[in-house]
Structures are given as structure tokens and as C-alpha cells.
Design a protein around this motif. Structure first.
Motif, short mmCIF file in Angstrom:
data_model
loop_
_atom_site.label_atom_id
_atom_site.label_comp_id
_atom_site.label_asym_id
_atom_site.label_seq_id
_atom_site.Cartn_x
_atom_site.Cartn_y
_atom_site.Cartn_z
N GLY A 1 0.81 -1.21 0.00
CA GLY A 1 0.00 0.00 0.00
C GLY A 1 0.84 1.26 0.00
N GLY A 2 2.03 1.19 -0.51
CA GLY A 2 2.94 2.32 -0.42
C GLY A 2 3.74 2.20 0.85
N ASP A 3 4.56 3.18 1.13
CA ASP A 3 5.39 3.15 2.32
C ASP A 3 4.64 3.81 3.47
N LEU A 4 3.70 3.09 4.04
CA LEU A 4 2.83 3.63 5.09
C LEU A 4 3.61 4.02 6.33
N LEU A 5 4.58 3.21 6.71
CA LEU A 5 5.37 3.50 7.91
C LEU A 5 6.14 4.81 7.74
N GLY A 6 6.67 5.05 6.56
CA GLY A 6 7.39 6.29 6.30
C GLY A 6 6.47 7.50 6.37
N ILE A 7 5.28 7.37 5.86
CA ILE A 7 4.31 8.48 5.89
C ILE A 7 3.91 8.79 7.33
N VAL A 8 3.64 7.74 8.11
CA VAL A 8 3.27 7.95 9.51
C VAL A 8 4.43 8.60 10.27
N GLY A 9 5.64 8.18 10.00
CA GLY A 9 6.81 8.77 10.65
C GLY A 9 6.98 10.25 10.32
N ILE A 10 6.78 10.59 9.06
CA ILE A 10 6.92 12.00 8.65
C ILE A 10 5.83 12.85 9.30
N VAL A 11 4.61 12.34 9.33
CA VAL A 11 3.52 13.08 9.97
C VAL A 11 3.81 13.29 11.45
N PHE A 12 4.32 12.25 12.11
CA PHE A 12 4.66 12.37 13.53
C PHE A 12 5.75 13.42 13.76
N ILE A 13 6.77 13.43 12.94
CA ILE A 13 7.86 14.41 13.09
C ILE A 13 7.34 15.83 12.87
N VAL A 14 6.49 16.01 11.84
CA VAL A 14 5.93 17.34 11.58
C VAL A 14 5.08 17.80 12.76
N LEU A 15 4.25 16.91 13.30
CA LEU A 15 3.43 17.27 14.46
C LEU A 15 4.30 17.58 15.68
N LEU A 16 5.36 16.84 15.87
CA LEU A 16 6.26 17.09 16.99
C LEU A 16 6.93 18.45 16.87
N ILE A 17 7.39 18.79 15.67
CA ILE A 17 8.03 20.09 15.46
C ILE A 17 7.02 21.22 15.68
N LEU A 18 5.79 21.05 15.14
CA LEU A 18 4.78 22.08 15.35
C LEU A 18 4.42 22.22 16.82
N GLU A 19 4.43 21.14 17.56
CA GLU A 19 4.15 21.18 19.00
C GLU A 19 5.27 21.91 19.74
N LEU A 20 6.51 21.62 19.40
CA LEU A 20 7.64 22.26 20.08
C LEU A 20 7.72 23.75 19.77
N VAL A 21 7.35 24.14 18.58
CA VAL A 21 7.39 25.55 18.20
C VAL A 21 6.22 26.30 18.82
N GLY A 22 5.15 25.61 19.17
CA GLY A 22 4.02 26.25 19.80
C GLY A 22 2.88 26.56 18.85
N VAL A 23 2.92 26.07 17.64
CA VAL A 23 1.87 26.33 16.67
C VAL A 23 0.61 25.55 17.03
N ILE A 24 0.76 24.32 17.46
CA ILE A 24 -0.38 23.49 17.85
C ILE A 24 -0.17 22.99 19.28
N ASP A 25 -1.24 22.45 19.85
CA ASP A 25 -1.16 21.92 21.20
C ASP A 25 -1.81 20.54 21.23
N ILE A 26 -1.18 19.60 20.54
CA ILE A 26 -1.71 18.25 20.47
C ILE A 26 -1.34 17.46 21.74
N PHE A 27 -0.09 17.54 22.11
CA PHE A 27 0.40 16.82 23.28
C PHE A 27 0.18 17.71 24.50
N LYS A 28 -0.86 17.44 25.24
CA LYS A 28 -1.22 18.27 26.40
C LYS A 28 -0.14 18.17 27.47
N LYS A 29 0.24 19.30 27.97
CA LYS A 29 1.25 19.34 29.05
C LYS A 29 0.52 19.29 30.38
N ILE A 30 1.02 18.44 31.23
CA ILE A 30 0.38 18.30 32.55
C ILE A 30 1.11 19.11 33.57
#
Length: 125
Positions: A96-125
Motif C-alpha cells: 500500500g505504499g510506504d505507510l510507515l514512512g508516511i506515519v513517521g513523517i507526519v509524527f515528526i511534523v506534528l512534533l516540530i509544530l508542537e515544540l514551536v508552539g503552533v499546535i497543542d496536540i500533546f497536552k502538558k500536565i
């Protein structure tokens, strides 16, 4: 039955017997390697046909303008080495294509956006 008719019938049978010997069949012994190669070729073609029979592959071939019957004819005309290469490539390609690679890239992009403060997906306790 008269003797003359019987003689003609016997001559006809003799002629038929000798003429049937003209079309003799010759059988030869093949080596084990030739037999295995023939079996491997059939198995390889069956594996390739199984991939080409899938609906999404057939749809993609038709979208690209390839007639499935023409593809089957081309596969039948391939050499043993070409068939082995094609079967190996089809088996090594991801289904089905390189699904693992796509999921990894999406995770890295979300992590970078979270660290920069653009989004708040990972709630800080």
C-alpha cells in the motif's frame, strides 16, 4: 466375401498400417534441471498473474492505457531471467505504499509544530 474383395481389404489394411508409421512421435529425456526450470517458470508466471489480477493493479494498468490481455501476452513472452526479476520486484514493493514512512513523517511534523508552539496536540500536565 469374395477372395478378390478380401485381397483388396487386406491390401488396404496393409497400406494403412505402413502409412501410419510415417507420423511417428519421438520422445526425449529431459534433465532434472530443465524440468525444475519449467516448473519454476510456471510458478513465477502464476505469482505475477496473481498480482496483476488484483483490482487496483488492473485499474492502474487500464488508467495508464495498458490492456490487461496485452500485459499477459508480454509476460508469456518474457525470458526466465526477466520473469524472475519482475516477480522479485513485485514481491519487494510495498503493498500500500510506504505507510510507515508516511506515519513517521507526519509524527515528526506534528512534533516540530508542537515544540514551536503552533499546535497543542500533546497536552502538558
Amino acid at each position: 466375401m469374395s477372395t478378390r474383395t478380401r485381397n483388396r481389404f487386406v491390401l488396404l489394411l496393409i497400406a494403412a498400417l505402413f502409412s501410419s508409421g510415417i507420423a511417428t512421435a519421438y520422445a526425449g529425456v529431459i534433465s532434472t534441471q530443465e524440468y525444475i526450470t519449467a516448473i519454476d517458470r510456471d510458478a513465477t508466471i502464476a505469482r505475477i498473474d496473481a498480482v496483476l489480477a488484483r483490482e487496483e493493479v488492473r485499474g492502474e494498468l487500464e488508467r495508464l492505457g495498458v490492456d490487461p490481455m496485452a500485459a499477459n501476452e508480454r509476460i508469456a513472452a518474457m525470458t526466465d531471467q526477466e520473469l524472475q526479476t519482475l516477480a522479485s520486484n513485485l514481491e519487494n514493493l510495498p503493498a500500500g505504499g510506504d505507510l510507515l514512512g508516511i506515519v513517521g513523517i507526519v509524527f515528526i511534523v506534528l512534533l516540530i509544530l508542537e515544540l514551536v508552539g503552533v499546535i497543542d496536540i500533546f497536552k502538558k500536565i
